[in-house]
Enzyme design. Structure first.
Site, PDB file in Angstrom:
ATOM      1  N   CYS A  95     -45.437 -27.941  19.052  1.00  0.00           N
ATOM      2  CA  CYS A  95     -44.279 -27.778  19.932  1.00  0.00           C
ATOM      3  C   CYS A  95     -44.153 -26.331  20.422  1.00  0.00           C
ATOM      4  CB  CYS A  95     -42.996 -28.126  19.186  1.00  0.00           C
ATOM      5  SG  CYS A  95     -42.829 -29.851  18.747  1.00  0.00           S
ATOM      6  N   CYS A 151     -37.142 -30.345  17.723  1.00  0.00           N
ATOM      7  CA  CYS A 151     -37.413 -31.505  16.855  1.00  0.00           C
ATOM      8  C   CYS A 151     -37.182 -31.110  15.398  1.00  0.00           C
ATOM      9  CB  CYS A 151     -38.841 -32.008  17.073  1.00  0.00           C
ATOM     10  SG  CYS A 151     -40.100 -31.041  16.218  1.00  0.00           S
ATOM     11  N   ASN A 172     -45.441 -25.945  24.608  1.00  0.00           N
ATOM     12  CA  ASN A 172     -46.123 -26.938  23.777  1.00  0.00           C
ATOM     13  C   ASN A 172     -47.594 -27.040  24.185  1.00  0.00           C
ATOM     14  OD1 ASN A 172     -44.989 -28.082  26.153  1.00  0.00           O
ATOM     15  ND2 ASN A 172     -45.126 -30.155  25.335  1.00  0.00           N
ATOM     16  N   GLU A 200     -50.678 -29.652  23.615  1.00  0.00           N
ATOM     17  CA  GLU A 200     -51.064 -30.978  23.106  1.00  0.00           C
ATOM     18  C   GLU A 200     -52.567 -31.042  22.861  1.00  0.00           C
ATOM     19  OE1 GLU A 200     -49.323 -33.791  25.899  1.00  0.00           O
ATOM     20  OE2 GLU A 200     -47.336 -33.438  25.028  1.00  0.00           O
ATOM     21  N   CYS A 215     -39.595 -28.546  13.895  1.00  0.00           N
ATOM     22  CA  CYS A 215     -39.326 -27.182  14.385  1.00  0.00           C
ATOM     23  C   CYS A 215     -38.050 -26.613  13.759  1.00  0.00           C
ATOM     24  CB  CYS A 215     -39.235 -27.171  15.900  1.00  0.00           C
ATOM     25  SG  CYS A 215     -40.850 -27.385  16.685  1.00  0.00           S
ATOM     26  N   GLU A 230     -41.540 -24.440  20.420  1.00  0.00           N
ATOM     27  CA  GLU A 230     -40.768 -23.581  19.517  1.00  0.00           C
ATOM     28  C   GLU A 230     -41.661 -22.985  18.431  1.00  0.00           C
ATOM     29  OE1 GLU A 230     -40.131 -26.610  20.490  1.00  0.00           O
ATOM     30  OE2 GLU A 230     -37.986 -27.006  20.740  1.00  0.00           O
TER      31      GLU A 230
END
Ligand code: THU
Length: 133
Positions: free
Chosen positions: A57, A89, A46, A48, A92, A59
């Protein structure tokens, strides 16, 4: 032809992604590893942003890099430092569904070794797919 899937190797790759993840705000580093049908592994973590909503994310970072490298998805592994293995999530899951079938395996493992295995169809039943367009 799909190459044999070695989950241990895939989790090890995801762990590398977790170590390189950039998560100074949540401090929740996630690693993901995309296993391609030709045996290639593409790693993501991930990333940010100070503008929080721009966070991507692990993924999706792995998937986007692998798709751009011309790879076809066969499985995804996730590694987190959490009490329980975390599933991808919702956003994703939808992105995975663009490149995966209902039977595509998705697995998550904590750094202490607790594992969970699902299929995409279990995590996102009735996915919205291009066939509806
Ligand atoms: N995160 C992921 O990388 N993958 C998921 O499936 C869930 C959440 C990241 C986003 C954010 O950087 C941090 O974990 C906390 O939500």
């Amino acid at each position: 032809m799909t190459q044999k899937l070695d989950w241990q190797k895939l989790f090890d790759a995801a762990e590398q992604g977790r170590k390189n993840a950039y998560a100074p705000y949540s401090k929740f580093q996630v690693g993901a590893a995309f296993f391609a049908d030709d045996g290639t592994i593409v790693v993501g973590g991930n990333v940010e942003n100070a503008s929080y909503g721009l966070t991507v994310c692990a993924e999706r970072n792995a998937i986007n890099a692998a798709v751009l490298a011309g790879k076809k998805l066969a499985a995804i592994a996730i590694v987190v430092d959490s009490r329980d293995p975390t599933p991808p999530c919702g956003m994703c899951r939808q992105v995975i569904a663009e490149f995966a079938g209902d039977a595509t395996p998705i697995a998550s493992r904590t750094v202490s070794g607790k594992e969970a295995h699902w299929t995409l169809g279990e995590l996102l039943p009735h996915a919205f797919r291009r066939s509806f367009l």
